[in-house]
Design a protein around this motif. Structure first.
Motif, PDB file in Angstrom:
ATOM      1  N   ILE A  44      -5.627   3.310   3.852  1.00  0.00           N
ATOM      2  CA  ILE A  44      -5.649   2.389   2.702  1.00  0.00           C
ATOM      3  C   ILE A  44      -6.074   1.020   3.235  1.00  0.00           C
ATOM      4  O   ILE A  44      -5.458   0.498   4.160  1.00  0.00           O
ATOM      5  CB  ILE A  44      -4.265   2.325   2.021  1.00  0.00           C
ATOM      6  N   THR A  45      -7.125   0.487   2.647  1.00  0.00           N
ATOM      7  CA  THR A  45      -7.769  -0.764   3.095  1.00  0.00           C
ATOM      8  C   THR A  45      -8.104  -0.710   4.591  1.00  0.00           C
ATOM      9  O   THR A  45      -7.875  -1.673   5.323  1.00  0.00           O
ATOM     10  CB  THR A  45      -6.943  -2.033   2.774  1.00  0.00           C
ATOM     11  N   ALA A  88       0.835  -1.208   0.000  1.00  0.00           N
ATOM     12  CA  ALA A  88       0.000   0.000   0.000  1.00  0.00           C
ATOM     13  C   ALA A  88       0.872   1.261   0.000  1.00  0.00           C
ATOM     14  O   ALA A  88       0.685   2.162  -0.822  1.00  0.00           O
ATOM     15  CB  ALA A  88      -0.926  -0.017   1.216  1.00  0.00           C
ATOM     16  N   SER A  98     -10.946  -4.872   1.758  1.00  0.00           N
ATOM     17  CA  SER A  98      -9.601  -5.240   2.218  1.00  0.00           C
ATOM     18  C   SER A  98      -9.359  -6.739   2.216  1.00  0.00           C
ATOM     19  O   SER A  98      -9.271  -7.360   1.160  1.00  0.00           O
ATOM     20  CB  SER A  98      -9.343  -4.642   3.608  1.00  0.00           C
ATOM     21  N   ILE A 141      -5.795  -2.528  -2.623  1.00  0.00           N
ATOM     22  CA  ILE A 141      -4.871  -1.423  -2.325  1.00  0.00           C
ATOM     23  C   ILE A 141      -4.830  -0.440  -3.489  1.00  0.00           C
ATOM     24  O   ILE A 141      -4.964   0.770  -3.317  1.00  0.00           O
ATOM     25  CB  ILE A 141      -3.458  -1.995  -2.033  1.00  0.00           C
ATOM     26  N   GLU A 142      -4.656  -0.978  -4.714  1.00  0.00           N
ATOM     27  CA  GLU A 142      -4.547  -0.089  -5.871  1.00  0.00           C
ATOM     28  C   GLU A 142      -5.823   0.747  -6.039  1.00  0.00           C
ATOM     29  O   GLU A 142      -5.760   1.939  -6.341  1.00  0.00           O
ATOM     30  CB  GLU A 142      -4.272  -0.902  -7.140  1.00  0.00           C
ATOM     31  N   ALA A 166      -0.976   3.642   5.701  1.00  0.00           N
ATOM     32  CA  ALA A 166      -0.833   2.418   4.901  1.00  0.00           C
ATOM     33  C   ALA A 166      -0.313   1.343   5.857  1.00  0.00           C
ATOM     34  O   ALA A 166       0.722   0.728   5.647  1.00  0.00           O
ATOM     35  CB  ALA A 166       0.144   2.661   3.755  1.00  0.00           C
ATOM     36  N   ASN A 191      -7.973   1.696  -3.690  1.00  0.00           N
ATOM     37  CA  ASN A 191      -8.032   2.729  -2.640  1.00  0.00           C
ATOM     38  C   ASN A 191      -7.047   3.862  -2.944  1.00  0.00           C
ATOM     39  O   ASN A 191      -7.387   5.039  -2.830  1.00  0.00           O
ATOM     40  CB  ASN A 191      -7.682   2.124  -1.272  1.00  0.00           C
ATOM     41  N   VAL A 192      -5.836   3.505  -3.333  1.00  0.00           N
ATOM     42  CA  VAL A 192      -4.808   4.524  -3.599  1.00  0.00           C
ATOM     43  C   VAL A 192      -5.262   5.423  -4.757  1.00  0.00           C
ATOM     44  O   VAL A 192      -5.174   6.659  -4.678  1.00  0.00           O
ATOM     45  CB  VAL A 192      -3.448   3.854  -3.905  1.00  0.00           C
TER      46      VAL A 192
END
Ligand code: FAD
Ligand code: NAP
Length: 531
Positions: A423-424, A17, A430, A439-440, A139, A442-443
């Motif tokens: 993140i997550t 993350a 998650s 993760i991707e 993260a 959320n980012v």
């Protein structure tokens, strides 16, 4: 205020993350510093070096998709990648995108305080430094704070102690040693067969048995890899459309809609395929108790076939709902109990009394060993947050706000903690989705949000209390409809004594969640207050 350095964003954690967050932030022109308490990148895969550690999402899917060059170039060697291989991958990503120059290693974040006047975060590091940042991005990982139960007399124990989640880098040689393993979750199930091969004697202390489906791990077939790489985007698109974010064959019909003989055939077919994909055998395994019981009984039958001693087999056969605790994926776990040097001790009714200098006792009976392995899991989802003194508006501490369970909007923000992203975080899919994909997503959402703020001269974003309350209620409501709520598991804080029973990840499925996140963004961040 005496801040030593100021950034647009400080990111805490350099697992998958934190690494991707850093890459995106830099790419969008933000100044950023990542703080990581480990000596290197990789998070989970830096810490969990226990024997047998590997992923249980197939390696061709457990990887980043943001760079096609990366996914084309990287060569996974096995169906399920080992911990060293995944760690090499994380290091490769860090090198390839030149990430390490913005990461400060060996440094723990101890506090993060929102300064309401300056509308900035002050982030305190263990070395006494304070960093300033408009955005504080957590993260921290869902499974990054280990859980070592407070056993009586643990300090008196004279043998070596290891936790699977903080394994020594140089490895541990158990050859000729008496070993005790506490716990029978995924980490134990992966490590026990290997420890048993080395140890003079291994005693496993089991509180709750777990279901496991064989991994049937094997070297990756180059033809299959070529086929996937020829259309990686196609595989990723299919994965995104699945509730778990993972592609595997699945049936939509009920386990009860087919005759018994056909049902057994289907279970056998999915068993032969192995791994988490077994959950795809029927469409209602996590919603219908009777359907679930057919899967549970099939797997119990397999355990009875594999374990020679009927009493041991019964102890190893779970009576809980199948897949309620996270399903484990194993290689020769149950067969290990047929070895002469392995014994199983049930601590479900009589818990471990405590440790002595030479081992532990259960109901007064001593068990001696010179190495103790704690496969006792994590303070999942919230533990890494509550160990940092995070303070938002009016000096409210996040850990106090979350006393009754974590409260977030979409697992991304928590009301009263402006400009802090997770993140997550709890309240997002998650751990119920393939994590790198989660993760991707959320980012990317966070970056879009920050860019929107920059483009519109907005300084502060904060979740609205009413929207957050509604989301928390929704997360709880759908969890209550799933059989996953029927047992004690780390999904609902079950590993930690005294925790409220709150199902923490969002169980409504990855695509539904993504749709909701996209809708919120398209509606000008509906549910968030922007100023
Ligand atoms: P992490 O990798 O946990 O990274 C978080 C980082 O934050 C850590 O490096 C930690 O040191 C750092 N940190 C935390 N607090 C602080 C602080 N206060 N100060 C400084 N640094 C801090 N997921 C899957 O999808 N498939 C799998 O097969 C799978 N297998 C797993 C196996 C194991 C043994 C475990 C434990 C987890 C597994 N997971 C799996 C989940 C896994 O955690 C995620 O897939 C993913 O690696 C998480 O990445 P992350 O960056 O979010 O968190
Ligand atoms: P876990 O699933 O939480 O298992 C912890 C084990 O310790 C459980 O068996 C638990 O028993 C036992 N335990 C805890 N406290 C105890 C006590 N006081 N006395 C006796 N036993 C006690 O932790 P984990 O195995 O580390 O796995 C956590 C998660 O990480 C997994 O579910 C998975 O998501 C991920 N993971 C994945 C893989 C993989 O295959 N890729 C491997 C490892 C981990 P109870 O069940 O009774 O609480």
């Amino acid at each position: 205020m005496g801040m030593e350095q100021d950034f647009d964003a400080v990111v805490v954690g350099a697992g998958f993350a934190g690494l991707y967050m850093l890459h995106r932030l830099r790419g969008e022109g933000y100044t950023v510093r990542v703080i990581e308490m480990a000596a290197g990148v990789g998070g989970t895969w830096f810490w969990n070096r226990y024997p047998g550690a590997r992923c249980d999402i197939e390696s061709m899917q457990y990887s980043y998709q943001f760079s096609d060059d990366l996914q084309q170039d990287w060569e996974w060697t096995e169906k399920y990648a080992t911990q060293p291989e995944i760690l090499r991958y994380a290091e490769h990503v860090a090198e390839r995108f030149d990430l390490k120059r913005d990461i400060q290693f060996n440094t723990r974040v101890t506090a993060a305080v929102f300064d309401e006047t300056a509308e900035r975060w002050r982030i305190n590091l263990e070395d006494g430094t304070t960093l300033g940042a408009r955005f504080c991005i957590m993260a921290l990982g869902c499974l990054s704070t280990t859980n070592l139960p407070e056993f009586n007399g643990l300090d008196d124990y004279q043998g070596d102690k290891y936790h699977t989640g903080e394994w020594p880098h140089e490895g541990v040689d158990f050859t000729g040693r008496q070993v005790g393993v506490i716990g029978t979750g995924s980490s134990a199930i992966q490590s026990i067969p290997i420890i048993a091969e080395q140890a003079a004697h291994l005693t496993v202390f089991q509180r709750t048995p777990n279901y496991a489906v064989p991994a049937w791990n094997e070297p990756l077939d180059p033809d299959e890899v070529r086929t996937i790489k020829a259309d990686y985007a196609g595989l990723r698109k299919k994965a995104k459309a699945r509730p778990t974010g993972v592609v595997f064959p699945f049936n939509e019909f009920s386990a009860l809609s087919v005759p018994e003989a056909r049902r057994q055939e289907i279970y056998q077919e999915y068993w032969q395929r192995g791994g988490l994909a077994f959950m795809g055998a029927f469409g209602d395994l996590l919603v219908d108790e009777a359907a679930n019981e057919t899967a549970a009984e099939f797997v119990r039958g397999k355990i009875r076939e594999k374990v020679d001693d009927p009493a041991t087999a019964e102890l190893l056969a779970p009576q809980t709902v199948f897949g309620c605790k996270r399903l484990c994926v194993d290689t020769d776990y149950f067969q290990t109990y047929n070895r002469d040097n392995v014994s199983l001790v049930d601590v479900s009714e009589d818990p471990i009394d405590g440790f002595t200098a030479t081992g532990l006792t259960v109901a007064g009976k001593p068990y001696e060993f010179d190495a103790a392995v704690f496969a006792t899991g994590f303070d999942a989802m919230v533990g890494s947050f509550t160990r940092i003194d995070i303070r938002g508006r009016d000096d409210v501490a996040l850990k106090d706000k979350w006393l009754g369970g974590p409260r977030t909007l979409l697992g991304l923000c928590s009301a009263g903690f402006p400009n802090m992203f997770m993140i997550t975080g709890p309240g997002s899919p998650s751990v119920l989705a393939s994590m790198i994909q989660a993760i991707e997503q959320n980012v990317d959402w966070i970056i879009d949000c920050m860019n929107h703020m920059r483009d519109n001269d907005l300084d502060v974003i904060e979740a609205e209390v009413a929207e957050e309350d509604a989301w928390v209620e929704h997360v709880g409501e759908i969890a209550a409809g799933s059989l996953r709520s029927t047992c004690s598991s780390w999904y609902l804080g079950g590993s930690i004594p005294g925790r409220p029973r709150v199902f923490m990840p969002y169980i409504g499925g990855f695509p539904t969640y993504v749709e909701k996140c996209d809708y919120v963004a398209a509606a000008g961040y509906e549910g968030f207050r922007l100023a």
